[in-house]
Design a protein around this motif. Structure first.
Motif, PDB file in Angstrom:
ATOM      1  N   VAL B  32      37.260  37.950  31.512  1.00  0.00           N
ATOM      2  CA  VAL B  32      38.399  38.758  31.957  1.00  0.00           C
ATOM      3  C   VAL B  32      37.978  40.192  32.258  1.00  0.00           C
ATOM      4  CG1 VAL B  32      40.284  37.474  30.894  1.00  0.00           C
ATOM      5  CG2 VAL B  32      39.089  39.170  29.540  1.00  0.00           C
ATOM      6  N   LYS B  33      36.880  40.607  31.699  1.00  0.00           N
ATOM      7  CA  LYS B  33      36.441  41.978  31.947  1.00  0.00           C
ATOM      8  C   LYS B  33      34.930  42.081  31.787  1.00  0.00           C
ATOM      9  CE  LYS B  33      38.001  46.155  32.785  1.00  0.00           C
ATOM     10  NZ  LYS B  33      38.425  47.273  31.948  1.00  0.00           N
ATOM     11  N   ARG B 127      33.855  39.470  39.551  1.00  0.00           N
ATOM     12  CA  ARG B 127      34.772  40.149  38.627  1.00  0.00           C
ATOM     13  C   ARG B 127      34.938  41.622  39.008  1.00  0.00           C
ATOM     14  NH1 ARG B 127      31.723  36.839  35.644  1.00  0.00           N
ATOM     15  NH2 ARG B 127      30.309  38.377  34.792  1.00  0.00           N
ATOM     16  N   VAL B 128      34.007  42.105  39.825  1.00  0.00           N
ATOM     17  CA  VAL B 128      34.118  43.488  40.281  1.00  0.00           C
ATOM     18  C   VAL B 128      34.971  43.540  41.541  1.00  0.00           C
ATOM     19  CG1 VAL B 128      32.843  45.447  41.195  1.00  0.00           C
ATOM     20  CG2 VAL B 128      31.913  44.144  39.302  1.00  0.00           C
ATOM     21  N   ASN B 129      34.643  42.655  42.482  1.00  0.00           N
ATOM     22  CA  ASN B 129      35.363  42.638  43.747  1.00  0.00           C
ATOM     23  C   ASN B 129      36.374  41.505  43.779  1.00  0.00           C
ATOM     24  OD1 ASN B 129      34.150  44.823  45.086  1.00  0.00           O
ATOM     25  ND2 ASN B 129      32.314  43.588  45.344  1.00  0.00           N
ATOM     26  N   LEU B 130      37.473  41.687  43.074  1.00  0.00           N
ATOM     27  CA  LEU B 130      38.488  40.641  43.071  1.00  0.00           C
ATOM     28  C   LEU B 130      39.117  40.554  44.453  1.00  0.00           C
ATOM     29  CD1 LEU B 130      40.305  41.397  39.713  1.00  0.00           C
ATOM     30  CD2 LEU B 130      38.636  39.633  40.161  1.00  0.00           C
ATOM     31  N   MET B 252      35.753  50.274  48.053  1.00  0.00           N
ATOM     32  CA  MET B 252      35.890  51.163  46.900  1.00  0.00           C
ATOM     33  C   MET B 252      35.292  50.547  45.637  1.00  0.00           C
ATOM     34  SD  MET B 252      39.236  52.869  45.297  1.00  0.00           S
ATOM     35  CE  MET B 252      39.186  53.107  43.545  1.00  0.00           C
ATOM     36  N   THR B 253      35.684  49.289  45.366  1.00  0.00           N
ATOM     37  CA  THR B 253      35.180  48.661  44.150  1.00  0.00           C
ATOM     38  C   THR B 253      33.669  48.462  44.223  1.00  0.00           C
ATOM     39  OG1 THR B 253      35.888  46.579  45.112  1.00  0.00           O
ATOM     40  CG2 THR B 253      37.297  47.515  43.417  1.00  0.00           C
ATOM     41  N   GLN B 256      31.995  51.823  43.573  1.00  0.00           N
ATOM     42  CA  GLN B 256      32.058  52.191  42.146  1.00  0.00           C
ATOM     43  C   GLN B 256      31.085  51.372  41.311  1.00  0.00           C
ATOM     44  OE1 GLN B 256      36.240  51.651  41.395  1.00  0.00           O
ATOM     45  NE2 GLN B 256      36.680  53.821  41.666  1.00  0.00           N
ATOM     46  N   MET B 324      42.436  51.295  49.152  1.00  0.00           N
ATOM     47  CA  MET B 324      43.027  50.595  48.019  1.00  0.00           C
ATOM     48  C   MET B 324      44.257  49.757  48.370  1.00  0.00           C
ATOM     49  SD  MET B 324      42.650  50.145  44.761  1.00  0.00           S
ATOM     50  CE  MET B 324      41.022  49.550  44.990  1.00  0.00           C
ATOM     51  N   GLN B 329      43.407  44.154  53.314  1.00  0.00           N
ATOM     52  CA  GLN B 329      43.598  42.702  53.398  1.00  0.00           C
ATOM     53  C   GLN B 329      44.127  42.328  54.777  1.00  0.00           C
ATOM     54  OE1 GLN B 329      42.331  40.783  51.163  1.00  0.00           O
ATOM     55  NE2 GLN B 329      41.851  42.621  49.999  1.00  0.00           N
TER      56      GLN B 329
END
Lengths: 319, 359
Positions: B32-33, B127-130, B252-253, B256, B324, B329
């Motif tokens: 989850v993280k 998990r970083v780029n959902l 962005m993700t 980061q 963001m 999308q």
């Protein structure tokens, strides 16, 4: 505690309107962030002068962000009073916000812990990044909860993380694992606080009487709004956007007001459910934190445990 | 009952077992993280879920998501092009080899798609780029361990099928060797997957473009020609463009998380311009290809149609304001729609050529 003055040089009397502006600004507010500093600092036996510095630092930063935020959002009221940019001038609002941030750096550098200065600067830059991004999604009614979470993690949670970590840094405790856990807990607290605040906008647990649908009317689909509208048809979304009261909003779910209210309540329960999982995750981190604390610091767990109740459910901690 | 969580560090002996799901009994560990991704301090918090309580769609939907059925157009259309072109040119020398290679390519593509998801899961990229795509491993529908085994079987089956063709068509091993060198160069050049590095972007362009169509053509016994290579360049460019748009939607993700690709390097404003110019360049390549290898009618009509259908995408890219919001999308969807339209024009053109050949 007087959060306004840390050093006599903080707000020079010869600058016109500066002190009046800050008196107005600091007189309201619950000061939750500075209280959080106290919750963490006391069990660690952080010196009172240091606690004072940390509490004032977080209040200065928070209030600086409010000064800028109100101007960016063109808000007219803050804590029931005229906002600074309206009462004084937009120029004074910007400059006084900048001034607060500058004082933070002056006071922290006097304290002499360079890591604290560095971390605080990072936090301020995160905060500004979050503000910048939030402004860029105003008017975007298709933004997702996940995207808003990322913005809130920068804008809101960065301050909560700081409140949990700064007292340890001030004591020169830089243990990586400890800070990683505190960081995550701060992130969750910030997220819960923001989500709960966003629910107020939809008149959920709104005991403080916050203006209803304020975010929506100003074109900002907040976290609950994003959750509620995900999967809605365009017609439903249009209805949500045009709603000026909660009863009107119910009709986005169904033409029958009762059925609409029921569907809306179900959405709130679903939202509460995902946040309950987040609270479980917070408690998981709390258990891991407990293992890293010295026996004399264990009171910290007792202080941090009830925060989710206060911040998300907006109620006094249950026994 | 509170949700159960466990946090494990990278150096914990159970870390990989949880990530791979290799020792699971009745519980599946769903990340989850992820923290400190790609560093020595990396750790992951898993939610422990009863396998029987994980909600799954029908098996068909699980398989379709796992092999990324929607992306099969990327290899099926070049196959169709090569078949049609050689049919018109009367160079359809070895249909059996072609059939075997086609099946092998489909199996290989499915296997690599699964492998990519496994890699993203283990590396933490997903998990970083959902994103909005349903990832069966991330959702806990299947363990990474099982998915990895399936992908290996698919790749193995593909290798077995291609073996007899390699013996008959002596040019094929050379094409495969070049493709393999490119593949492994990309795999081991840096510690990210292909879509996250500049060199990888070039390799992906080569593999999905010129190498793929050359392989098909050689399997047919027709040898490589300039038309098929030109098509490979055009196709590779279009696919790479989709990947750039996808990377842009995660700009962005990715930034980061320290992921380096053309989009993160250019930044938001320049990436926007890059994407606009990129599609103009593609239209230029399209016009050139049709000028040399197509009738005047299709060169003019097809190009005008493509320009017309590209307008919404140009507008969406130009209007995007935030790294963001939902705009990213929308751009991604619009780019995919434009890509499909481009394929549709090409498809109609090929049908036209086949029809003209028959009459």
């Amino acid at each position: 505690m007087n959060y306004k003055i840390y050093s006599p040089q903080d707000f020079p009397a010869y600058l016109p309107k500066l002190n009046m502006l800050f008196d107005d600004l600091f007189s309201g507010g619950k000061g939750f962030r500075s209280k959080l500093i106290g919750f963490v600092s006391e069990p660690l036996s952080v010196a009172h002068s240091t606690q004072n510095l940390l509490a004032q630092t977080i209040e200065f930063i928070h209030n600086a962000s409010l000064l800028h935020d109100d101007l960016v959002d063109r808000s007219h009221l803050r804590r029931g009073k005229k906002t600074a940019w309206l009462k004084y001038t937009p120029e004074y609002a910007v400059l006084s916000g900048d001034y607060l941030l500058a004082r933070v750096m002056v006071n922290l550098s006097h304290f002499g812990n360079i890591k604290l200065v560095q971390y605080t600067s990072e936090m301020i830059s995160d905060l500004l990044e979050g503000e910048w991004l939030q402004d860029s999604v105003v008017g975007d009614y298709f933004v997702t909860l996940e995207q808003l979470d990322r913005i809130h993690n920068l804008k809101t949670a960065s301050l909560f993380k700081w409140c949990l970590r700064a007292p340890f840094i001030a004591q020169e405790n830089y243990d990586k694992e400890l800070h990683f856990i505190l960081n995550e807990m701060g992130s969750i607290l910030g997220q819960l606080f923001q989500r709960s605040d966003d629910l107020l906008d939809y008149d959920i647990r709104n005991d403080e009487g916050k203006a209803v649908l304020g975010d929506l009317k100003s074109g900002y689909l907040n976290s609950f709004g994003a959750f509620m509208t995900s999967g809605m048809t365009k017609a439903q979304l249009d209805h949500v956007i045009k709603s000026t009261t909660i009863s009107e909003l119910y009709l986005a779910f169904s033409n029958n007001p009762e059925a609409g209210k029921k569907a809306f309540t179900a959405k709130v329960e679903e939202f509460d459910h995902i946040n309950t999982k987040l609270i479980d995750l917070y408690n998981h981190h709390l258990e891991n934190l407990d293992k890293l604390l010295k026996p004399e610091q264990k009171a910290l767990i007792k202080n941090l445990k009830p925060l989710t109740e206060v911040l998300y459910w907006r109620r006094k901690p249950s026994a | 009952m509170p949700t159960q969580y466990i946090t494990l560090k990278k150096n914990d002996p159970d870390f990989l077992n949880h990530l791979w799901g290799s020792k699971e009994s009745n519980q599946r560990a769903i990340p989850v993280k992820t923290y400190n991704l790609g560093t020595e301090e990396e750790s992951v918090t898993f939610e422990l879920k009863e396998i029987s309580k994980i909600q799954k769609p029908s098996k068909l939907k699980v398989v379709a998501s796992l092999v990324k059925l929607k992306s099969f157009i990327l290899i099926l259309f070049p196959l169709f092009f090569v078949l049609a072109k050689n049919s018109v040119d009367n160079r359809f020398f070895d249909p059996h080899s072609m059939l075997l290679v086609s099946i092998a390519t489909l199996l290989l593509f499915a296997g690599l798609n699964i492998r990519n998801d496994v890699y993203d899961h283990i590396s933490g990229f997903d998990r970083v780029n959902l994103d909005s795509t349903r990832k069966p491993i991330r959702l806990g529908w299947i363990s990474a361990h099982k998915a990895s085994r399936i992908s290996l079987w698919l790749i193995l089956a593909s290798a077995i099928l291609v073996l007899p063709v390699a013996l008959v068509q002596i040019e094929l091993p050379r094409v495969i060797a070049v493709a393999l060198i490119l593949f492994f160069a990309g795999r081991f050049a840096k510690d990210n997957s292909y879509k996250n590095q500049h060199f990888g972007e070039f390799i992906l362009f080569m593999l999905i473009g010129p190498a793929l169509v050359s392989g098909y053509q050689v399997a047919l016994g027709s040898g490589v020609d300039t038309e098929v290579l030109a098509f490979g360049v055009l196709w590779g460019f279009a696919v790479l463009y989709l990947i750039q748009v996808n990377n842009f939607s995660h700009i962005m993700t990715s930034s980061q998380s320290g992921i380096r690709n053309s989009m993160t390097k250019l930044g938001f404003d320049w990436s926007q311009k890059f994407l606009l110019i990129g599609w103009v360049v593609f239209i230029g390549l399209w016009v050139l290809f049709h000028y040399f290898y197509s009738s005047t009618f299709w060169a003019v009509f097809g190009s005008l149609l493509l320009i017309f259908w590209s307008i919404p995408m140009f507008m969406k890219i130009s209007n995007i304001k935030s790294p963001m919001g939902s705009g990213l999308q929308t751009v991604r969807k619009e780019a995919y729609k434009t890509f499909i339209m481009m394929v549709f024009i090409f498809f109609m053109e090929i049908l036209w050529a086949l029809w003209a050949d028959i009459i």
